[in-house]
Write a protein that holds these residues in place. Sequence first.
Motif, PDB file in Angstrom:
ATOM      1  N   LYS A   1       0.862  -1.188   0.000  1.00  0.00           N
ATOM      2  CA  LYS A   1       0.000   0.000   0.000  1.00  0.00           C
ATOM      3  C   LYS A   1       0.889   1.226   0.000  1.00  0.00           C
ATOM      4  CE  LYS A   1      -3.726  -2.165   2.595  1.00  0.00           C
ATOM      5  NZ  LYS A   1      -4.532  -2.108   3.820  1.00  0.00           N
ATOM      6  N   VAL A   2       0.552   2.184  -0.872  1.00  0.00           N
ATOM      7  CA  VAL A   2       1.353   3.402  -0.975  1.00  0.00           C
ATOM      8  C   VAL A   2       0.438   4.609  -1.120  1.00  0.00           C
ATOM      9  CG1 VAL A   2       3.382   2.292  -1.978  1.00  0.00           C
ATOM     10  CG2 VAL A   2       1.585   3.095  -3.472  1.00  0.00           C
ATOM     11  N   GLN A   3       0.985   5.767  -0.782  1.00  0.00           N
ATOM     12  CA  GLN A   3       0.275   7.030  -0.981  1.00  0.00           C
ATOM     13  C   GLN A   3       0.603   7.523  -2.387  1.00  0.00           C
ATOM     14  OE1 GLN A   3      -2.013   7.157   1.845  1.00  0.00           O
ATOM     15  NE2 GLN A   3      -1.723   9.278   1.277  1.00  0.00           N
ATOM     16  N   GLY A   4      -0.385   8.105  -3.042  1.00  0.00           N
ATOM     17  CA  GLY A   4      -0.168   8.630  -4.374  1.00  0.00           C
ATOM     18  C   GLY A   4      -1.019   9.855  -4.622  1.00  0.00           C
ATOM     19  N   LYS A   5      -0.716  10.531  -5.720  1.00  0.00           N
ATOM     20  CA  LYS A   5      -1.436  11.751  -6.075  1.00  0.00           C
ATOM     21  C   LYS A   5      -2.097  11.549  -7.435  1.00  0.00           C
ATOM     22  CE  LYS A   5      -0.633  16.646  -6.961  1.00  0.00           C
ATOM     23  NZ  LYS A   5       0.384  17.696  -7.069  1.00  0.00           N
TER      24      LYS A   5
ATOM     25  N   ALA B   1      -7.264  -1.212  -0.961  1.00  0.00           N
ATOM     26  CA  ALA B   1      -6.380  -0.578   0.014  1.00  0.00           C
ATOM     27  C   ALA B   1      -7.102  -0.291   1.322  1.00  0.00           C
ATOM     28  CB  ALA B   1      -5.822   0.727  -0.558  1.00  0.00           C
ATOM     29  N   ILE B   2      -8.418  -0.341   1.310  1.00  0.00           N
ATOM     30  CA  ILE B   2      -9.199  -0.060   2.514  1.00  0.00           C
ATOM     31  C   ILE B   2      -9.197  -1.294   3.406  1.00  0.00           C
ATOM     32  CG2 ILE B   2     -11.496   0.517   3.386  1.00  0.00           C
ATOM     33  CD1 ILE B   2     -11.985   1.877   0.637  1.00  0.00           C
ATOM     34  N   ASP B   3      -8.819  -1.100   4.676  1.00  0.00           N
ATOM     35  CA  ASP B   3      -8.804  -2.209   5.627  1.00  0.00           C
ATOM     36  C   ASP B   3     -10.217  -2.454   6.122  1.00  0.00           C
ATOM     37  OD1 ASP B   3      -6.038  -2.635   5.544  1.00  0.00           O
ATOM     38  OD2 ASP B   3      -5.714  -0.965   6.945  1.00  0.00           O
ATOM     39  N   ARG B   4     -10.639  -3.715   6.044  1.00  0.00           N
ATOM     40  CA  ARG B   4     -11.970  -4.089   6.522  1.00  0.00           C
ATOM     41  C   ARG B   4     -11.817  -5.123   7.625  1.00  0.00           C
ATOM     42  NH1 ARG B   4     -12.760  -4.368   1.099  1.00  0.00           N
ATOM     43  NH2 ARG B   4     -14.054  -2.743   0.227  1.00  0.00           N
ATOM     44  N   PRO B   5     -12.744  -5.130   8.571  1.00  0.00           N
ATOM     45  CA  PRO B   5     -12.720  -6.192   9.585  1.00  0.00           C
ATOM     46  C   PRO B   5     -12.908  -7.554   8.920  1.00  0.00           C
ATOM     47  CG  PRO B   5     -14.251  -4.443  10.205  1.00  0.00           C
ATOM     48  CD  PRO B   5     -13.785  -4.154   8.817  1.00  0.00           C
ATOM     49  N   GLU B   6     -12.383  -8.597   9.541  1.00  0.00           N
ATOM     50  CA  GLU B   6     -12.485  -9.932   8.963  1.00  0.00           C
ATOM     51  C   GLU B   6     -13.943 -10.325   8.786  1.00  0.00           C
ATOM     52  OE1 GLU B   6     -10.356 -13.169   9.416  1.00  0.00           O
ATOM     53  OE2 GLU B   6      -8.436 -12.221   9.716  1.00  0.00           O
ATOM     54  N   GLY B   7     -14.221 -11.005   7.691  1.00  0.00           N
ATOM     55  CA  GLY B   7     -15.585 -11.470   7.431  1.00  0.00           C
ATOM     56  C   GLY B   7     -16.431 -10.455   6.692  1.00  0.00           C
ATOM     57  N   GLN B   8     -16.021  -9.204   6.682  1.00  0.00           N
ATOM     58  CA  GLN B   8     -16.800  -8.186   5.987  1.00  0.00           C
ATOM     59  C   GLN B   8     -16.270  -8.073   4.566  1.00  0.00           C
ATOM     60  OE1 GLN B   8     -16.716  -4.328   7.766  1.00  0.00           O
ATOM     61  NE2 GLN B   8     -18.015  -3.409   6.227  1.00  0.00           N
ATOM     62  N   THR B   9     -17.186  -8.138   3.613  1.00  0.00           N
ATOM     63  CA  THR B   9     -16.790  -8.036   2.214  1.00  0.00           C
ATOM     64  C   THR B   9     -17.293  -6.719   1.656  1.00  0.00           C
ATOM     65  OG1 THR B   9     -18.791  -9.182   1.509  1.00  0.00           O
ATOM     66  CG2 THR B   9     -16.828 -10.531   1.889  1.00  0.00           C
ATOM     67  N   SER B  10     -17.213  -6.570   0.377  1.00  0.00           N
ATOM     68  CA  SER B  10     -17.640  -5.322  -0.250  1.00  0.00           C
ATOM     69  C   SER B  10     -19.136  -5.135  -0.113  1.00  0.00           C
ATOM     70  CB  SER B  10     -17.257  -5.340  -1.729  1.00  0.00           C
ATOM     71  OG  SER B  10     -18.016  -6.318  -2.402  1.00  0.00           O
ATOM     72  N   SER B  11     -19.616  -3.959  -0.493  1.00  0.00           N
ATOM     73  CA  SER B  11     -21.028  -3.648  -0.362  1.00  0.00           C
ATOM     74  C   SER B  11     -21.859  -4.325  -1.446  1.00  0.00           C
ATOM     75  CB  SER B  11     -21.247  -2.137  -0.418  1.00  0.00           C
ATOM     76  OG  SER B  11     -20.819  -1.639  -1.668  1.00  0.00           O
ATOM     77  N   TYR B  12     -21.200  -4.916  -2.432  1.00  0.00           N
ATOM     78  CA  TYR B  12     -21.966  -5.684  -3.412  1.00  0.00           C
ATOM     79  C   TYR B  12     -22.588  -6.863  -2.697  1.00  0.00           C
ATOM     80  CZ  TYR B  12     -19.827  -3.345  -7.416  1.00  0.00           C
ATOM     81  OH  TYR B  12     -19.432  -2.435  -8.343  1.00  0.00           O
ATOM     82  N   SER B  13     -23.847  -7.107  -2.978  1.00  0.00           N
ATOM     83  CA  SER B  13     -24.485  -8.245  -2.328  1.00  0.00           C
ATOM     84  C   SER B  13     -24.066  -9.520  -3.037  1.00  0.00           C
ATOM     85  CB  SER B  13     -26.004  -8.094  -2.367  1.00  0.00           C
ATOM     86  OG  SER B  13     -26.451  -8.058  -3.707  1.00  0.00           O
ATOM     87  N   GLN B  14     -23.758 -10.501  -2.253  1.00  0.00           N
ATOM     88  CA  GLN B  14     -23.365 -11.785  -2.804  1.00  0.00           C
ATOM     89  C   GLN B  14     -24.616 -12.551  -3.190  1.00  0.00           C
ATOM     90  OE1 GLN B  14     -20.210 -12.832  -3.240  1.00  0.00           O
ATOM     91  NE2 GLN B  14     -19.496 -10.856  -2.505  1.00  0.00           N
ATOM     92  N   ARG B  15     -24.506 -13.370  -4.223  1.00  0.00           N
ATOM     93  CA  ARG B  15     -25.641 -14.185  -4.639  1.00  0.00           C
ATOM     94  C   ARG B  15     -25.928 -15.184  -3.534  1.00  0.00           C
ATOM     95  NH1 ARG B  15     -25.635 -17.365 -10.223  1.00  0.00           N
ATOM     96  NH2 ARG B  15     -26.602 -15.467 -10.952  1.00  0.00           N
ATOM     97  N   PRO B  16     -27.201 -15.315  -3.137  1.00  0.00           N
ATOM     98  CA  PRO B  16     -27.520 -16.266  -2.082  1.00  0.00           C
ATOM     99  C   PRO B  16     -27.273 -17.699  -2.562  1.00  0.00           C
ATOM    100  CG  PRO B  16     -29.528 -15.352  -3.023  1.00  0.00           C
ATOM    101  CD  PRO B  16     -28.377 -14.615  -3.628  1.00  0.00           C
ATOM    102  N   PRO B  17     -26.909 -18.585  -1.659  1.00  0.00           N
ATOM    103  CA  PRO B  17     -26.657 -19.967  -2.066  1.00  0.00           C
ATOM    104  C   PRO B  17     -27.951 -20.624  -2.547  1.00  0.00           C
ATOM    105  CG  PRO B  17     -26.584 -19.766   0.321  1.00  0.00           C
ATOM    106  CD  PRO B  17     -26.705 -18.379  -0.239  1.00  0.00           C
ATOM    107  N   ARG B  18     -27.802 -21.564  -3.460  1.00  0.00           N
ATOM    108  CA  ARG B  18     -28.973 -22.267  -3.978  1.00  0.00           C
ATOM    109  C   ARG B  18     -29.566 -23.142  -2.891  1.00  0.00           C
ATOM    110  NH1 ARG B  18     -27.969 -24.521  -9.834  1.00  0.00           N
ATOM    111  NH2 ARG B  18     -30.169 -24.857  -9.568  1.00  0.00           N
ATOM    112  N   GLN B  19     -30.867 -23.294  -2.925  1.00  0.00           N
ATOM    113  CA  GLN B  19     -31.564 -24.027  -1.888  1.00  0.00           C
ATOM    114  C   GLN B  19     -31.675 -25.518  -2.169  1.00  0.00           C
ATOM    115  OE1 GLN B  19     -32.476 -22.644   1.001  1.00  0.00           O
ATOM    116  NE2 GLN B  19     -31.473 -20.800   0.244  1.00  0.00           N
ATOM    117  N   ARG B  20     -31.262 -25.958  -3.356  1.00  0.00           N
ATOM    118  CA  ARG B  20     -31.382 -27.370  -3.706  1.00  0.00           C
ATOM    119  C   ARG B  20     -30.294 -28.182  -3.025  1.00  0.00           C
ATOM    120  NH1 ARG B  20     -32.191 -27.862 -10.010  1.00  0.00           N
ATOM    121  NH2 ARG B  20     -32.117 -30.010  -9.354  1.00  0.00           N
TER     122      ARG B  20
END
Length: 149
Positions: free
Chosen positions: A8-12, A75-94
Amino acid sequence: MSIEVGSKVQGKVTGITNFGAFVELPGGSTGLVHISEVADSYVKDVNDHLKVGDQIEVKVISEKDGKTALSIKKAIDRPEGQTSSYSQRPPRQRSVDSRSKDIRSKGNFKSKESFEDKMSRFLKNSEENLSTLKRNIGAKQGGRGGRRG
């Protein structure tokens, strides 16, 4: 100074295009933050998130042939287990058992029509389609005897 992949680096921000932003890194090198790597949410216009001259923290994704790929969202640090704000596809129920039953039942499928019957039906339909096509083309070309002069 060589920049390592994964650091990770700082840039302009030195330039903004419709596909991303160019960032000047320490040591004078330049990298590109692709539009898909600007934010976790959908980015329609990079100008909504960045401006020329902004100081930002980026993560080096890859470096190939002198081109450096950068990411702001990685580059953004997230707590473990937290992913992006995109919703993940729910698992199939079959269940696995129901899938194997479907495959077995399809394997036992017996057609009511023989191959010869299917082939004759296909040939009949093809001949009908060809005659209709020839009739329509003939009408567009003037039909019956061609052009008279």
